[in-house]
Scaffold this motif. Structure first.
Motif, PDB file in Angstrom:
ATOM      1  N   GLU A 566       0.836  -1.203   0.000  1.00 40.40           N
ATOM      2  CA  GLU A 566       0.000   0.000   0.000  1.00 40.40           C
ATOM      3  C   GLU A 566       0.866   1.246   0.000  1.00 40.40           C
ATOM      4  OE1 GLU A 566      -2.615  -0.260   3.366  1.00 40.40           O
ATOM      5  OE2 GLU A 566      -3.563  -2.102   2.652  1.00 40.40           O
ATOM      6  N   VAL A 567       0.497   2.172  -0.857  1.00 47.19           N
ATOM      7  CA  VAL A 567       1.217   3.444  -0.919  1.00 47.19           C
ATOM      8  C   VAL A 567       0.236   4.549  -0.555  1.00 47.19           C
ATOM      9  CG1 VAL A 567       2.421   5.053  -2.417  1.00 47.19           C
ATOM     10  CG2 VAL A 567       2.770   2.596  -2.719  1.00 47.19           C
ATOM     11  N   MET A 568       0.662   5.403   0.351  1.00 45.05           N
ATOM     12  CA  MET A 568      -0.192   6.529   0.720  1.00 45.05           C
ATOM     13  C   MET A 568       0.206   7.713  -0.132  1.00 45.05           C
ATOM     14  SD  MET A 568      -0.646   6.315   4.800  1.00 45.05           S
ATOM     15  CE  MET A 568       0.081   4.769   5.238  1.00 45.05           C
ATOM     16  N   LYS A 569      -0.763   8.226  -0.857  1.00 42.11           N
ATOM     17  CA  LYS A 569      -0.474   9.325  -1.770  1.00 42.11           C
ATOM     18  C   LYS A 569      -0.165  10.587  -0.984  1.00 42.11           C
ATOM     19  CE  LYS A 569      -4.060   9.315  -4.547  1.00 42.11           C
ATOM     20  NZ  LYS A 569      -4.951   9.187  -5.713  1.00 42.11           N
ATOM     21  N   ASP A 570       0.818  11.310  -1.508  1.00 49.23           N
ATOM     22  CA  ASP A 570       1.175  12.585  -0.929  1.00 49.23           C
ATOM     23  C   ASP A 570       0.456  13.694  -1.680  1.00 49.23           C
ATOM     24  OD1 ASP A 570       4.409  13.897   0.071  1.00 49.23           O
ATOM     25  OD2 ASP A 570       2.524  13.582   1.145  1.00 49.23           O
ATOM     26  N   GLU A 571       0.224  14.818  -1.024  1.00 44.26           N
ATOM     27  CA  GLU A 571      -0.467  15.919  -1.710  1.00 44.26           C
ATOM     28  C   GLU A 571       0.373  16.428  -2.864  1.00 44.26           C
ATOM     29  OE1 GLU A 571      -1.160  15.128   2.163  1.00 44.26           O
ATOM     30  OE2 GLU A 571       0.374  16.647   1.800  1.00 44.26           O
ATOM     31  N   GLY A 572       1.624  16.769  -2.559  1.00 44.65           N
ATOM     32  CA  GLY A 572       2.501  17.308  -3.612  1.00 44.65           C
ATOM     33  C   GLY A 572       3.181  16.186  -4.365  1.00 44.65           C
ATOM     34  N   GLY A 573       4.312  16.422  -4.894  1.00 48.31           N
ATOM     35  CA  GLY A 573       5.091  15.387  -5.574  1.00 48.31           C
ATOM     36  C   GLY A 573       4.541  15.101  -6.954  1.00 48.31           C
ATOM     37  N   ASP A 574       5.350  14.417  -7.763  1.00 50.20           N
ATOM     38  CA  ASP A 574       4.927  14.177  -9.142  1.00 50.20           C
ATOM     39  C   ASP A 574       4.249  12.831  -9.291  1.00 50.20           C
ATOM     40  OD1 ASP A 574       8.339  13.333 -10.217  1.00 50.20           O
ATOM     41  OD2 ASP A 574       6.972  12.433  -8.772  1.00 50.20           O
ATOM     42  N   GLY A 575       4.011  12.147  -8.198  1.00 53.63           N
ATOM     43  CA  GLY A 575       3.291  10.883  -8.286  1.00 53.63           C
ATOM     44  C   GLY A 575       4.179   9.689  -8.528  1.00 53.63           C
ATOM     45  N   SER A 576       5.464   9.894  -8.834  1.00 57.34           N
ATOM     46  CA  SER A 576       6.309   8.727  -9.070  1.00 57.34           C
ATOM     47  C   SER A 576       6.971   8.261  -7.787  1.00 57.34           C
ATOM     48  CB  SER A 576       7.374   9.045 -10.116  1.00 57.34           C
ATOM     49  OG  SER A 576       8.285   9.975  -9.570  1.00 57.34           O
ATOM     50  N   GLU A 577       7.034   9.187  -6.811  1.00 50.73           N
ATOM     51  CA  GLU A 577       7.629   8.778  -5.536  1.00 50.73           C
ATOM     52  C   GLU A 577       6.583   8.063  -4.703  1.00 50.73           C
ATOM     53  OE1 GLU A 577       9.870  12.984  -5.713  1.00 50.73           O
ATOM     54  OE2 GLU A 577       8.283  12.636  -4.241  1.00 50.73           O
TER      55      GLU A 577
END
Lengths: 601, 194
Positions: A566-577
């Motif tokens: 499971e990956v928790m999405k971060d608000e910022g970032g480009d989505g690859s991290e």
């Protein structure tokens, strides 16, 4: 705890097994070939019912089908370390006769606000299934679960014989939920509410205990802030003569405590209210006498605002104390020293670092039987102030307390040499949690990384089960850990390591590793994937603010379908991290209740 | 830097070379030292009297620690305990203790004392002198702390910096928010302007 064996049919009836599947070589040939039901299943069940440890029970269940069945029918308590590793339906199908459940939910780092709200671990789906499967459920112990008032009401009204509720680090409920428990659970023996994220809407819940309730053994409301009716409390205490654990909240004054103790001298564990009062109505000697009349007292906690003015009243009880929790009392070294001189039998001690190194010298001097020490920071977030304890306090304790097994120590400076000395003095460490509060701080004398400190711990302490590291650490620390800690089960790492190698060393060694939690370390996909074959033997892995990417996680998920990645999405970032990753083994498949910010790969 | 070294000799236990850095690793030592120096509001006194390089012209009413982002969830102290300790701070001011921060010019760290532990200025001075290993000297109404190396000052409820000893003790402890032990030379400025 081993995973439930999926090859075993959970619906296997309790028939006498003529055919049996020997999945394990027992080494006793006669048992295989000439078995003619040497004893009935009921006897086997009776024998197995005496086994409490869930690890032993897991082993028992793997012997053969007979034993698997006997074990599952005789089990009364089930421990589920990760609520998502299994589903309530699977549990109910395998274990038909459960009376007591322990359930843990969120990853431990949720205690430090690293897990967003509404992540999950809702207890309600469990309660729904249990209402049908275990209507006679008696005990429920929850840790880091999301619990609503509705769930508490459901619990109170659907389980007639319900006896014991323990909520630790849970959130989502309020005192209204407690009202439901107090009102409906006629056979309540235990209500243990401890450090939860709950809404305290007032102390009226205490009034909901009926006059007819006389079975209470444990009552802990120390962490609730609102005042309760003292009259109700006193009456409750006086009619519940089996009460052995009472932990009141800070609002209870010394005068009131005196009255309560007169009603309950049989207590074995006491959490006091505030220990400071401008004027008490009875002479101090009365309080002292009251404490000396509590002959069974082995644990004292609370002691908010305690000073040398009133602390002496507990001295008569100190001689028998095995656990003293002073972590809410801002004591200084002198006060502590005077107190500890009376506490020769102490096994466990929790302190605030206001006692300083001098206070810890007193610990070393007066508590030779000490096995557990926790020193919490009084001012953890105040970066300007340099107070608290240092390496020298820790060394003093280690010199006087060779039986130390469990240490949690918050400090602002440490040296490799000191830790090496500590390890030599206390080779029996099972739990070593050192928190040097400034992230990535080296040995303050030599300016070297703290690698050798933890190296000396893992080399010298063969029984080490739990380790938390801090300070400036290179991959060498992890090389030591992987190489030497054969019994390590839990490892916590923060702001440490130099490269993927660090994590790889740990995953390549540590045969007993079950829980690995990592934050802010330079470990990337290579490190993550090096544990491919290991994660199924572990409960869980947490990695946050490391160098792992979505691609790395996807590979892991693909290769290991029995893990939830499971990956928790971060608000910022480009989505690859992949900023926050939580990996755990499961027989229940991907979560069906995951919120939008949790991606199961 | 030299001035700093001289006053730091008072701390026998501290080795300058091995001072704890308050910044993250990698931040150079000298930067830290200058950031740790205290700055305070100078709106009631002319800054020229303050002299030394400790003063900035910005109006800052709080001591500025080295800038360092508060790291989420670190140190790993549970929320419940965190909240109880914060709560303690306010109740201790009203209730059993009266903790104020004490700084001394040239010292890298602040200390905290409980004003309720002292019954008079004399006891307070004694306590401060022991804590900071300095000589504060005698107070006189006219001269302030003239003639001594250090002078104790405090920030009152209004945010003004006052010389310790001017007002009755009871009034002092109820209005004192924090203490600063200044260099004698700077304090003379304070005394004059009153």
């Amino acid at each position: 705890m081993k995973l439930l064996q999926q090859s075993m049919d959970p619906n296997q009836k309790r028939a006498k097994a003529v055919d049996r599947v020997d999945s394990v070589d027992t080494g006793v040939a006669s048992f295989d070939s000439t078995r003619m039901c040497p004893f009935p299943d009921e006897v086997l069940e009776r024998v197995l019912s005496l086994i409490d440890s869930h690890k032993d029970r897991s082993s028992v269940s793997l012997v053969c089908k007979d034993w698997y069945n006997a074990e599952r029918w005789s089990r009364r308590h089930v421990f589920i370390g990760n609520c998502y590793s299994v589903s309530p339906e699977i549990v109910a199908a395998r274990f038909p006769r459960i009376r007591s459940v322990t359930l843990k939910g969120k990853p431990r780092f949720s205690d430090f606000n690293l897990v967003p709200e509404y992540w999950g671990a809702d207890v309600h789906p469990w309660l729904s299934v249990f209402a049908t499967a275990y209507p006679f459920l008696e005990e429920l112990r929850l840790k880091r679960m999301a619990v609503s008032d509705e769930s508490l009401e459901f619990l109170a009204t659907n389980f007639q014989g319900f006896k014991a509720l323990s909520l630790l680090s849970c959130d989502g409920f309020s005192t209204d939920g407690l009202k439901a428990i107090a009102t409906h659970c006629k056979n309540l023996t235990e209500l243990d509410i401890h450090e939860n994220g709950m809404d305290d809407l007032g102390g009226h819940w205490l009034n909901c205990f009926p006059e007819s309730l006389t079975t209470l053994q444990v009552l802990n409301f120390a962490s609730l802030n609102s005042e309760v009716s003292f009259e109700s409390l006193e009456k409750l205490i006086s009619r519940n003569k089996s009460l052995r654990v009472l932990k009141v909240n800070r609002n209870i004054s010394l005068d009131q405590l005196q009255k309560l103790l007169l009603q309950a001298p049989q207590l074995s564990e006491l959490g006091t209210g505030t220990f400071m009062q401008e004027l008490i109505s009875c002479p101090i000697t009365d309080l002292k006498t009251t404490f000396s009349n509590c002959k069974n007292l082995v644990t004292i906690s609370g002691l908010w605002d305690a000073t040398s003015l009133y602390l002496p009243v507990i001295y008569p009880a100190c001689v028998n104390l095995t656990f003293l929790n002073l972590s809410y009392a801002t004591l200084r070294s002198g006060e502590l020293s005077n107190l500890l001189q009376h506490c020769k039998s102490l096994r466990r001690l929790w302190l605030l670092d206001t006692v300083g190194d001098k206070g810890l010298e007193a610990v070393g001097a007066h508590c030779p039987l000490l096995e557990e020490l926790r020193v919490f920071p009084a001012d953890p977030f105040d970066q300007e102030v340099f107070l608290g304890v240092t390496e020298s306090g820790f060394v003093s304790v280690s010199e006087g307390c060779p039986k130390l097994r469990y240490v949690l120590y918050f400090c602002r400076q440490m040296t490799n040499a000191a830790v090496a000395t500590i390890a030599r003095n206390c080779p029996d460490f099972t739990h070593f949690r050192l928190c040097i509060m400034n992230p990535g701080q080296p040995d303050y004398l030599t300016k070297q990384p703290m690698d050798e400190a933890f190296g000396s711990i893992v080399k010298t302490c063969p029984n080490l089960q739990r380790l938390a590291v801090s300070g400036q650490l290179t991959d060498r620390t992890f090389e030591y850990i992987g190489k030497y800690s054969k019994k390590l089960e839990t490892l916590s790492v923060a702001f440490a390591g130099s490269s993927d190698l660090g994590m790889e060393y740990v995953l390549g060694g540590c045969p007993k590793l079950r829980k690995l939690e990592i934050r802010d370390c330079p470990f990337g996909n290579g490190a993550l994937l090096s544990g491919l074959t290991k994660y199924e033997s572990m409960r869980s892995l947490w990695m946050s603010a490391c160098n792992v990417t979505m691609n790395g996680c996807k590979v892991l998920a693909k290769e290991r379908p029995r893990l939830n990645v499971e990956v928790m999405k971060d608000e910022g970032g480009d989505g690859s991290e992949a900023h926050k990753v939580y990996v755990y083994r499961t027989v229940a498949g991907p979560r069906r209740d995951a919120p939008p910010f949790v991606l199961t790969l | 830097m030299d001035q700093k070294r001289a006053s730091l000799n008072l701390f026998e236990d501290l080795d300058l070379e091995t001072e704890l850095k308050l910044g993250l690793p990698g931040i150079s030592g000298t930067d830290d030292q200058s950031e740790i120096k205290m700055s305070f509001s100078g709106n009631k006194r002319s800054s020229s009297k303050m002299g030394s390089n400790t003063c900035t012209d910005e109006i800052e009413s709080t001591f500025s620690p080295p800038t360092k982002e508060q790291v989420v969830g670190w140190p790993p102290v549970r929320s419940y305990r965190k909240n109880v300790l914060q709560g303690k701070k306010t109740t201790s001011e009203m209730g059993s203790g009266m903790y104020v921060k004490v700084s001394m010019d040239g010292a890298p760290y602040l200390r905290k004392i409980d004003l309720k532990m002292y019954k008079s200025y004399g006891e307070l001075m004694k306590g401060l002198q022991e804590m900071f290993k300095c000589i504060i000297g005698l107070y006189s109404e006219r001269e302030g702390y003239n003639g001594s190396e250090h002078a104790p000052t405090y920030e009152d409820k209004d945010g003004d910096w006052m010389l310790v000893g001017d007002v009755p003790w009871e009034m002092f402890i109820s209005s004192c928010k924090r203490l600063r032990i200044m260099k004698g030379s700077e304090a003379r400025g304070l005394g004059d302007s009153l």
